[in-house]
Design a protein around this motif. Structure first.
Motif, short mmCIF file in Angstrom:
data_model
loop_
_atom_site.label_atom_id
_atom_site.label_comp_id
_atom_site.label_asym_id
_atom_site.label_seq_id
_atom_site.Cartn_x
_atom_site.Cartn_y
_atom_site.Cartn_z
N LEU A 49 0.80 -1.22 0.00
CA LEU A 49 0.00 0.00 0.00
C LEU A 49 0.84 1.27 0.00
O LEU A 49 0.42 2.29 0.55
N LYS A 50 1.98 1.22 -0.63
CA LYS A 50 2.77 2.44 -0.76
C LYS A 50 2.06 3.38 -1.71
O LYS A 50 1.69 3.02 -2.82
N ASN A 51 1.83 4.59 -1.26
CA ASN A 51 1.12 5.58 -2.07
C ASN A 51 2.12 6.60 -2.61
O ASN A 51 2.21 7.72 -2.13
N GLU A 52 2.86 6.20 -3.63
CA GLU A 52 3.86 7.11 -4.17
C GLU A 52 3.26 8.07 -5.20
O GLU A 52 3.72 9.18 -5.34
N ASN A 53 2.24 7.66 -5.92
CA ASN A 53 1.61 8.51 -6.93
C ASN A 53 0.17 8.78 -6.53
O ASN A 53 -0.76 8.28 -7.14
N THR A 54 -0.01 9.57 -5.52
CA THR A 54 -1.37 9.86 -5.06
C THR A 54 -1.92 11.09 -5.76
O THR A 54 -1.19 11.92 -6.30
N LEU A 55 -3.23 11.23 -5.73
CA LEU A 55 -3.88 12.39 -6.33
C LEU A 55 -3.83 13.60 -5.41
O LEU A 55 -3.98 14.74 -5.85
N PHE A 56 -3.63 13.35 -4.15
CA PHE A 56 -3.64 14.42 -3.16
C PHE A 56 -2.21 14.78 -2.75
O PHE A 56 -1.33 13.94 -2.76
N PRO A 57 -2.01 16.02 -2.37
CA PRO A 57 -0.65 16.42 -1.95
C PRO A 57 -0.27 15.73 -0.64
O PRO A 57 -1.12 15.34 0.15
N ASP A 59 0.89 15.29 3.07
CA ASP A 59 0.77 16.01 4.34
C ASP A 59 1.92 15.56 5.23
O ASP A 59 2.49 14.49 5.03
N PRO A 60 2.23 16.33 6.25
CA PRO A 60 3.27 15.91 7.19
C PRO A 60 2.91 14.61 7.92
O PRO A 60 3.77 13.84 8.30
N GLY A 61 1.63 14.34 8.10
CA GLY A 61 1.22 13.17 8.86
C GLY A 61 0.84 11.96 8.02
O GLY A 61 0.33 10.97 8.55
N ASP A 62 1.08 12.02 6.71
CA ASP A 62 0.69 10.91 5.84
C ASP A 62 1.30 9.58 6.25
O ASP A 62 0.62 8.56 6.29
N SER A 67 0.72 4.28 8.52
CA SER A 67 1.21 3.27 9.45
C SER A 67 0.12 2.85 10.44
O SER A 67 -0.04 1.65 10.73
N MET A 68 -0.64 3.82 10.94
CA MET A 68 -1.74 3.50 11.86
C MET A 68 -2.81 2.67 11.15
O MET A 68 -3.35 1.73 11.73
N TYR A 69 -3.10 3.00 9.91
CA TYR A 69 -4.07 2.24 9.13
C TYR A 69 -3.60 0.81 8.93
O TYR A 69 -4.36 -0.15 9.13
N ASN A 70 -2.33 0.63 8.56
CA ASN A 70 -1.78 -0.71 8.36
C ASN A 70 -1.76 -1.50 9.66
O ASN A 70 -2.00 -2.71 9.65
#
Length: 95
Positions: A49-57, A59-62, A67-70
């Motif tokens: 689930l690495k999100n390297e090409n996301t649609l959203f900018p 954030d500092p907490g991404d 990690s919390m989601y995983n």
């Protein structure tokens, strides 16, 4: 053309013997094997689930939120993939 699926059906219906949880030590062992399975699943989720090409900018907490989601997903999945049961049965036989 006939396809023989008898072997496939036999393996599908086979379930390995399940070791019963009988003592307090078994309960503790099962908890630890579930935690190991959760750790294993988290490692897989971190890679998958690495999100390297996301649609959203970014954030500092991404990274923290991901990690919390995983962590949450791996804990909820633990015990259902079979690794925990396999490890529990093996370790219980070794005692």
């Amino acid at each position: 053309m006939n396809i023989d699926t008898s072997l496939a059906m036999l393996s599908r219906s086979y379930a390995p013997p399940v070791a019963k949880i009988e003592t307090e030590d078994d309960v503790k062992l099962k908890e630890q094997t579930d935690k190991f399975e959760a750790f294993f699943i988290k490692q897989v989720l971190d890679i998958a689930l690495k999100n390297e090409n996301t649609l959203f900018p970014k954030d500092p907490g991404d990274k923290i939120y991901q990690s919390m989601y995983n962590d949450t997903m791996s804990e909820s999945f633990s015990g259902s993939f079979g690794f925990s049961e396999l490890l529990f049965n093996y370790l219980k036989e070794q005692r």
